[in-house]
Design a protein around this motif. Structure first.
Motif, short mmCIF file in Angstrom:
data_model
loop_
_atom_site.label_atom_id
_atom_site.label_comp_id
_atom_site.label_asym_id
_atom_site.label_seq_id
_atom_site.Cartn_x
_atom_site.Cartn_y
_atom_site.Cartn_z
N PRO A 96 10.78 28.80 -7.51
CA PRO A 96 9.93 29.72 -6.75
C PRO A 96 10.69 30.37 -5.59
O PRO A 96 11.20 29.70 -4.71
CB PRO A 96 8.81 28.82 -6.23
CG PRO A 96 9.45 27.47 -6.11
CD PRO A 96 10.49 27.40 -7.20
N LEU A 97 10.76 31.70 -5.62
CA LEU A 97 11.50 32.47 -4.63
C LEU A 97 10.71 33.71 -4.24
O LEU A 97 9.80 34.12 -4.95
CB LEU A 97 12.86 32.90 -5.19
CG LEU A 97 13.77 31.80 -5.72
CD1 LEU A 97 14.93 32.41 -6.49
CD2 LEU A 97 14.26 30.94 -4.58
N VAL A 98 11.09 34.32 -3.13
CA VAL A 98 10.51 35.59 -2.70
C VAL A 98 11.66 36.58 -2.54
O VAL A 98 12.71 36.24 -1.99
CB VAL A 98 9.76 35.44 -1.36
CG1 VAL A 98 9.27 36.79 -0.85
CG2 VAL A 98 8.60 34.46 -1.49
N VAL A 99 11.47 37.80 -3.03
CA VAL A 99 12.47 38.84 -2.82
C VAL A 99 12.37 39.26 -1.35
O VAL A 99 11.36 39.79 -0.92
CB VAL A 99 12.25 40.06 -3.74
CG1 VAL A 99 13.26 41.15 -3.42
CG2 VAL A 99 12.36 39.64 -5.21
N ILE A 100 13.41 38.95 -0.59
CA ILE A 100 13.45 39.29 0.83
C ILE A 100 14.03 40.69 1.02
O ILE A 100 13.47 41.52 1.74
CB ILE A 100 14.25 38.26 1.64
CG1 ILE A 100 13.65 36.85 1.48
CG2 ILE A 100 14.33 38.67 3.10
CD1 ILE A 100 12.23 36.70 2.00
N ILE A 101 15.17 40.97 0.38
CA ILE A 101 15.78 42.29 0.45
C ILE A 101 16.05 42.74 -0.98
O ILE A 101 16.66 42.01 -1.76
CB ILE A 101 17.10 42.28 1.25
CG1 ILE A 101 16.87 41.69 2.65
CG2 ILE A 101 17.67 43.70 1.36
CD1 ILE A 101 18.14 41.45 3.44
N ASP A 102 15.56 43.93 -1.31
CA ASP A 102 15.74 44.42 -2.68
C ASP A 102 16.95 45.36 -2.78
O ASP A 102 17.60 45.65 -1.77
CB ASP A 102 14.46 45.03 -3.24
CG ASP A 102 13.98 46.28 -2.49
OD1 ASP A 102 14.81 47.01 -1.92
OD2 ASP A 102 12.76 46.52 -2.50
N SER A 103 17.21 45.82 -3.98
CA SER A 103 18.42 46.62 -4.23
C SER A 103 18.39 48.00 -3.59
O SER A 103 19.41 48.67 -3.52
CB SER A 103 18.67 46.75 -5.73
OG SER A 103 17.59 47.44 -6.35
N SER A 104 17.23 48.42 -3.08
CA SER A 104 17.16 49.69 -2.36
C SER A 104 17.30 49.49 -0.85
O SER A 104 17.31 50.45 -0.09
CB SER A 104 15.84 50.41 -2.67
OG SER A 104 14.75 49.71 -2.09
#
Length: 194
Positions: free
Chosen positions: A160-168
């Motif tokens: 279980p993880l959360v996307v903190i910073i995405d590729s944009s």
């Protein structure tokens, strides 16, 4: 939004992930902290290959505790990611795309994420025993002398993880801070106690 994803973290897959997404991650990841990253970057400077293929790889910033009898691995909570900020752009330049850890990242790392379509996943600090239950296989692959900081190849299921910073470059930490400050301004302007 909750997403189940299976590694490797290709550029196409990375672009489907957005800051704030809750992810259940399955597949092969690699472990490394600052000492391991330093060695890998020094090896790259010498023109040497890394101990694993970095293309589309995800690296978990962790120094797990030793496994107790019957366990695959010991407690495996995330390390503060800022310790790898000096090395992350280099690792992304050779193909590594995913990073798992905790805490904020420097602007240089975010810029490298945008350039190389990287994703920074947040794992819950203090939940190392719980996260270890997602690890189904663990294999030491390099730098055994570093002990807990040695490089390992892990197979995880539904981590279980959360996307903190995405590729944009969208950053959940910054957006959350801005939302909080905006709410305080609205409350202050309304005359309600803060």
């Amino acid at each position: 939004m909750e997403k189940r994803i299976t590694l490797p973290l290709t550029e196409t897959l990375a672009e489907t992930l957005h800051a704030g997404d809750f992810v259940l991650l399955t597949g092969t990841i690699y472990t490394s902290r600052d000492a391991g990253h330093k060695r890998m970057c020094e090896a790259l400077e010498r023109g040497e290959k890394l101990p694993f293929d970095p293309e589309d790889a995800t690296i978990y910033y962790v120094g797990p505790t030793p496994a107790k009898p019957g366990q695959v691995i010991g407690s495996a909570g995330p390390t503060t990611s800022g310790r790898m900020d000096a090395y992350a752009p280099t690792m992304m330049s050779v193909g590594a795309r995913g990073m798992i850890g905790k805490g904020a990242r420097l602007p240089e790392v975010v810029e490298a994420m945008k350039k190389y379509k990287g994703v920074y996943f947040g794992a819950v600090g203090g939940a190392g025993a719980l996260l270890a239950k997602c690890i189904k296989k663990a294999e030491l692959i390099a730098y055994e002398d570093l002990g807990a900081e040695a490089l390992r190849k892990l197979y995880v299921e539904d981590m279980p993880l959360v996307v903190i910073i995405d590729s944009s470059g969208r950053n959940l930490y910054e957006e959350g801070r801005a939302s909080y400050l905006n709410a305080r301004t609205v409350i202050g302007a309304s005359g309600l106690p803060e």
